[in-house]
Design a protein around this motif. Structure first.
Motif, PDB file in Angstrom:
ATOM      1  N   GLY A 160      52.381 -25.344  35.361  1.00  0.00           N
ATOM      2  CA  GLY A 160      51.447 -25.553  36.455  1.00  0.00           C
ATOM      3  C   GLY A 160      50.025 -25.548  35.937  1.00  0.00           C
ATOM      4  N   PHE A 161      49.051 -25.560  36.832  1.00  0.00           N
ATOM      5  CA  PHE A 161      47.647 -25.483  36.437  1.00  0.00           C
ATOM      6  C   PHE A 161      46.921 -24.562  37.392  1.00  0.00           C
ATOM      7  CE2 PHE A 161      47.944 -29.053  39.341  1.00  0.00           C
ATOM      8  CZ  PHE A 161      46.871 -28.868  40.182  1.00  0.00           C
ATOM      9  N   LEU A 162      45.796 -24.047  36.940  1.00  0.00           N
ATOM     10  CA  LEU A 162      44.981 -23.154  37.760  1.00  0.00           C
ATOM     11  C   LEU A 162      44.012 -23.992  38.585  1.00  0.00           C
ATOM     12  CD1 LEU A 162      44.138 -20.381  35.162  1.00  0.00           C
ATOM     13  CD2 LEU A 162      45.964 -20.406  36.838  1.00  0.00           C
ATOM     14  N   GLY A 163      43.921 -23.719  39.856  1.00  0.00           N
ATOM     15  CA  GLY A 163      43.020 -24.453  40.725  1.00  0.00           C
ATOM     16  C   GLY A 163      42.176 -23.509  41.552  1.00  0.00           C
ATOM     17  N   ALA A 164      40.989 -23.958  41.887  1.00  0.00           N
ATOM     18  CA  ALA A 164      40.094 -23.189  42.758  1.00  0.00           C
ATOM     19  C   ALA A 164      39.643 -24.141  43.861  1.00  0.00           C
ATOM     20  CB  ALA A 164      38.898 -22.667  41.972  1.00  0.00           C
ATOM     21  N   GLY A 165      40.225 -23.998  45.023  1.00  0.00           N
ATOM     22  CA  GLY A 165      39.931 -24.939  46.103  1.00  0.00           C
ATOM     23  C   GLY A 165      40.540 -26.294  45.777  1.00  0.00           C
TER      24      GLY A 165
ATOM     25  N   PRO B 210      40.772 -28.639  31.314  1.00  0.00           N
ATOM     26  CA  PRO B 210      41.584 -27.933  32.299  1.00  0.00           C
ATOM     27  C   PRO B 210      42.392 -26.815  31.629  1.00  0.00           C
ATOM     28  CG  PRO B 210      41.899 -30.296  32.498  1.00  0.00           C
ATOM     29  CD  PRO B 210      41.110 -30.055  31.246  1.00  0.00           C
ATOM     30  N   ILE B 211      42.767 -25.829  32.414  1.00  0.00           N
ATOM     31  CA  ILE B 211      43.605 -24.731  31.938  1.00  0.00           C
ATOM     32  C   ILE B 211      44.965 -24.847  32.624  1.00  0.00           C
ATOM     33  CG2 ILE B 211      43.894 -22.231  31.843  1.00  0.00           C
ATOM     34  CD1 ILE B 211      40.828 -22.031  32.002  1.00  0.00           C
TER      35      ILE B 211
ATOM     36  N   MET C   5      37.869 -24.573  31.255  1.00  0.00           N
ATOM     37  CA  MET C   5      37.344 -23.732  30.181  1.00  0.00           C
ATOM     38  C   MET C   5      36.142 -24.440  29.569  1.00  0.00           C
ATOM     39  SD  MET C   5      37.592 -21.001  28.311  1.00  0.00           S
ATOM     40  CE  MET C   5      39.191 -20.366  28.726  1.00  0.00           C
ATOM     41  N   PHE C   6      35.045 -23.686  29.384  1.00  0.00           N
ATOM     42  CA  PHE C   6      33.835 -24.198  28.740  1.00  0.00           C
ATOM     43  C   PHE C   6      33.534 -23.353  27.518  1.00  0.00           C
ATOM     44  CE2 PHE C   6      33.370 -25.386  33.167  1.00  0.00           C
ATOM     45  CZ  PHE C   6      32.834 -26.657  33.103  1.00  0.00           C
TER      46      PHE C   6
END
Length: 63
Positions: free
Chosen positions: A17-22, A39-40, A28-29
């Motif tokens: 899966g992937f991490l999402g915010a909204g 993307p993470i 990652m920076f």
């Protein structure tokens, strides 16, 4: 290929899966510059929800 096992519940139903915010993905920076990012993604146990691993999809972008 070796079957991955959850360290918490010993389940073998590991999903990607992937991490999402909204509506956006968490990214990652690198510390020294904000322009490049990646993307993470994650591997998690579908039985208990434990996150088995997190990884940067495009590590060359955050060097």
């Amino acid at each position: 290929m070796e079957t991955q096992c959850c360290p918490k519940c010993k389940g073998e139903d590991i999903k990607n899966g992937f991490l999402g915010a909204g509506v956006q993905m968490v990214r990652m920076f690198p510390e020294e510059r904000r322009g490049a990012s990646s993307p993470i993604s994650a591997e998690y146990c579908n039985d208990c929800g434990y996150i088995v691993s997190l990884f940067v999809d495009q590590p060359k972008n955050v060097r």
